[in-house]
Design an enzyme around this catalytic site. Sequence first.
Site, PDB file in Angstrom:
ATOM      1  N   LYS A  80       1.469  -3.536 -13.170  1.00  0.00           N
ATOM      2  CA  LYS A  80       2.269  -2.502 -12.505  1.00  0.00           C
ATOM      3  C   LYS A  80       3.729  -2.936 -12.544  1.00  0.00           C
ATOM      4  O   LYS A  80       4.035  -4.141 -12.395  1.00  0.00           O
ATOM      5  CB  LYS A  80       1.769  -2.365 -11.067  1.00  0.00           C
ATOM      6  CG  LYS A  80       2.363  -1.217 -10.281  1.00  0.00           C
ATOM      7  CD  LYS A  80       1.681  -1.123  -8.908  1.00  0.00           C
ATOM      8  CE  LYS A  80       2.231   0.000  -8.042  1.00  0.00           C
ATOM      9  NZ  LYS A  80       1.569   0.052  -6.719  1.00  0.00           N
ATOM     10  N   SER A 155       0.195   4.751  -5.498  1.00  0.00           N
ATOM     11  CA  SER A 155       1.297   4.670  -6.436  1.00  0.00           C
ATOM     12  C   SER A 155       0.940   4.036  -7.771  1.00  0.00           C
ATOM     13  O   SER A 155       1.624   4.241  -8.764  1.00  0.00           O
ATOM     14  CB  SER A 155       2.435   3.886  -5.801  1.00  0.00           C
ATOM     15  OG  SER A 155       2.032   2.541  -5.556  1.00  0.00           O
ATOM     16  N   SER A 179      -2.592   2.030  -2.603  1.00  0.00           N
ATOM     17  CA  SER A 179      -2.144   2.272  -3.982  1.00  0.00           C
ATOM     18  C   SER A 179      -2.955   1.612  -5.082  1.00  0.00           C
ATOM     19  O   SER A 179      -2.706   1.864  -6.259  1.00  0.00           O
ATOM     20  CB  SER A 179      -0.698   1.850  -4.141  1.00  0.00           C
ATOM     21  OG  SER A 179       0.119   2.814  -3.536  1.00  0.00           O
TER      22      SER A 179
HETATM   23  N1  GLN Z   1       0.419   6.304  -0.752  1.00  0.00           N
HETATM   24  C1  GLN Z   1       0.932   5.333   0.158  1.00  0.00           C
HETATM   25  C2  GLN Z   1       2.408   5.515   0.357  1.00  0.00           C
HETATM   26  O1  GLN Z   1       2.924   6.399  -0.199  1.00  0.00           O
HETATM   27  C3  GLN Z   1       0.559   3.961  -0.286  1.00  0.00           C
HETATM   28  C4  GLN Z   1       1.529   3.307  -1.159  1.00  0.00           C
HETATM   29  C5  GLN Z   1       1.128   1.965  -1.596  1.00  0.00           C
HETATM   30  O2  GLN Z   1       0.045   1.482  -1.272  1.00  0.00           O
HETATM   31  N2  GLN Z   1       2.018   1.314  -2.311  1.00  0.00           N
HETATM   32  O3  GLN Z   1       3.035   4.814   1.060  1.00  0.00           O
END
Ligand code: GLN
Length: 499
Positions: A80, A155, A179
């Site tokens: 990532k 994400s 994410s």
């Molecule tokens: N979807 C969550 C957010 O927008 C989780 C993001 C993540 O785990 N990096 O914060």
Amino acid sequence: MKDFLTCSATELARRLRAGELTSVELTEACLERIAAVDDKVKAFVLVDAEGALATAREVDEARARGEELHPLAGVPIALKDNMVTRGQDTTCCSRILAGWKPPYDATVVRKLKEARLPILGKTNMDEFAMGSSTEHSCYGPSHNPWDLDRIPGGSGGGSAAAVSAFMAPLALGSDTGGSIRQPGAVTGTVGVKPTYGAVSRYGLVAMASSLDQIGPVTRTVEDAAALQELIGGHDPFDSTSLDEPVPALVDACGEEGLAGMRLGVVKQARGEGFDPEVTRLFDETVKKLEGQGATVVEIDCPSFAYALAAYYLIMPAEASSNLARFDGMRYGLRVEPEDGPVTAETVMAATRGAGFGDEVKRRIILGTHVLSAGYFDAYYGSAQKVRTLVQRDLDAAFEEVDALVLPASPTTAFPLGDRTDDPMAMYMCDITTIPANLAGIPAMSVPVGCSATDGLPVGFQVMAPARGDATMYRVAAVVERRSDDVASACPAATWKEGE
Ligand code: GLN
């Protein structure tokens, strides 16, 4: 596509050791696959063919010399784009980091390099890991290999899509609120958030430091265990890193049955907002686990109802201070004001105005607001109290059961564009994943089947007490053995290349 690309990383590693395949052949096959299909999936934002092949050649040569190698040596991996790689662009899919070349490797990257896993490149993500669909990336969205018009989750949608479309056998993600697990659930792959501190965060561009955790993205539970064993362990460069040996995770996957195990079904994780097909597959899986000897009880976690709200106060608060470092002086983009004086303040304002996307700005504003003197107690303070309540509910639950089970995502993958104008709907994607981050416990998503309504994959989540990663893997491996092989059924396997 070369047939072997559908194999698990563990099987590929076995073939490499047995001399049935070379790392160069395997790495070339991944690179060819990326070249053939990534224009439609858009999982990668950077492909390092030269670097990956150089590592692959080294592994093959070392093996030929009879050197002792790491069990996963030669198996390619994707990262990532929020893990820093020395001398190589790391953008967090934000314009503000354009052109920045980190001067060091993240600890996980160093470990991968030492174990000689060819690094294929960097994968797409929501800007600074804020989002659940990969649509907040400055490069544009990634697409779900099960249905290209749908989101691959976020994400870390790029890592999940790369593994799901057979471009990479392994990938790493980061999980602050879900994410790794939610992209796993909606792409039919395995996604793991280890215990907080089990994997070093050194060199992970911070979003919310008390919640962030790096973890594996794979097609099988055993692959995830092997990868976590590689990247885990104490790191003096991360003051929150656990100072204890990495547990035997691969061994835990081999244990048969669940005799004597107590599992808790979280009462709150059903009903409104949950796709009936997600609930059906969840219930069927729980029955199978009972059939494997587990005792199943219902567990009430009343604080879960407030976990999402607490997260969306704590996370922006931490993110707003972490992102303060992007000031137009030290990293990447620098924009001077169009008119008026050029001062540190005006350059910072112009750079941040041009460099951050809307979602990041929304969270910075929210975060600075909840930390401001007048609102601190009402918002940030209350959210921290809720965090304690979530931890207490989970502590009480783990007095009664060895692991908790709940869906990994309330729905299957939704169409691209469906929630971009509705931040609240986007935030709801994390309803079942966030409690694990607030409590620092390990949690993972395993594919258990496909929805009878839309044919898309559904993920089952296992949570265990802090440091109970081995227990989590043990349950997840049984879930996997009792479920259809979802990852291999991804329609990407049958794509005609070049189409
Ligand atoms: N979807 C969550 C957010 O927008 C989780 C993001 C993540 O785990 N990096 O914060």
